[in-house]
Design an enzyme around this catalytic site. Sequence first.
Site, mmCIF file in Angstrom:
data_model
loop_
_atom_site.group_PDB
_atom_site.id
_atom_site.type_symbol
_atom_site.label_atom_id
_atom_site.label_comp_id
_atom_site.label_asym_id
_atom_site.label_seq_id
_atom_site.Cartn_x
_atom_site.Cartn_y
_atom_site.Cartn_z
ATOM 1 C CB VAL A 6 16.509 23.270 -28.160
ATOM 2 C CG1 VAL A 6 14.903 23.141 -27.867
ATOM 3 C CG2 VAL A 6 17.071 22.877 -27.048
ATOM 4 C CB CYS A 7 13.419 23.500 -31.792
ATOM 5 S SG CYS A 7 11.835 23.780 -32.952
ATOM 6 C CB THR A 8 14.818 24.721 -36.171
ATOM 7 O OG1 THR A 8 14.786 26.177 -35.673
ATOM 8 C CG2 THR A 8 13.525 24.117 -36.879
ATOM 9 C CB THR B 59 15.399 18.675 -36.211
ATOM 10 O OG1 THR B 59 15.040 20.161 -36.095
ATOM 11 C CG2 THR B 59 15.049 18.586 -37.627
#
Length: 318
Positions: free
Chosen positions: A104-106, A124
């Site tokens: 998730v995300c970074t 990302t």
Amino acid sequence: MKQRSVLVVLFEGVQSLDVSGPMEVFAGASRHPGVSYELRTASLDGTPVRCSSGLTLVPDGALADAPAPDLLLVPGGTGTRAPDPGLVDWLRAHAPSARQLVSVCTGALLLAEAGLLDGHRVTTHWSVCARLARDHPAVEVDPDPIFVRDGRLATSAGVTAGIDLALALVEEEHGREVALGIARHLVVFLRRPGNQAQFSAQLTAQTAVREPLREVQHWIAEHPDADLSVEALAARASLSPRHFARAFQTETGLTPGRYVERVRLEQARRLLEDTTDGVTGVARASGYGTPEAMRRAFVRALGTAPAEYRRRFRTQSV
């Protein structure tokens, strides 16, 4: 009933929503008959971690003691900027044994450091896409989608995209009705496809500095069904077509044609999602002219036809 195990990795500086969002989805799924997700969190040494927001999370245990999960979820947060080498080593050694690997995300940065993204198409958070591509040239970084599936690997953009991805995983495993029930409970929409852009056309493009060009941007957004040829738009800006095209791309980062294409796609998607207008009417109102032209645009940009898009992502109250 087959139980799926989910292990969520915790570390200092983790983004709390990256953790809680997907976990709420899987916990919600477990309230449905015949569905069970065993959720577990673990930090490297089993001690509490402080999130980027200041919230403290207490893990269920240490990563070394966690059994191999069906789904390993790696969240993002400020702690991914200079990751703990021990965490990267653990991921390198143990992540390949998970049936599904999700970031998730970074969190994608942690997987990349562990060499787990090489040869894969991923996404990302928009703010680190360039860094991920630069530091890991063996990774194919796509900055546009909210999430990307590539075999057993799934990566997502910003925090709410983790919820979208978790809903998609539940829908794939247990069907649309289960995922829809969770979405309703969480008061989120079950309609964002993974290849939906992280930003709208207006947010993706920069706002033009010169007022005539800004006015043209607004005109395009408000009149997607108008004549939006370079010649017509240049006339509105009182510029020659060549000068207009060059100035528009310089100030917005997109060619006029590309900007118009994104606005029209956005308009068509919105009408398919939120109205009962027929496909022919949607095509006309969005500036495509014919259903076939709209179908080609949808397949090219989203990988699905308008009718299928409406079936999957239409607002339920319409």
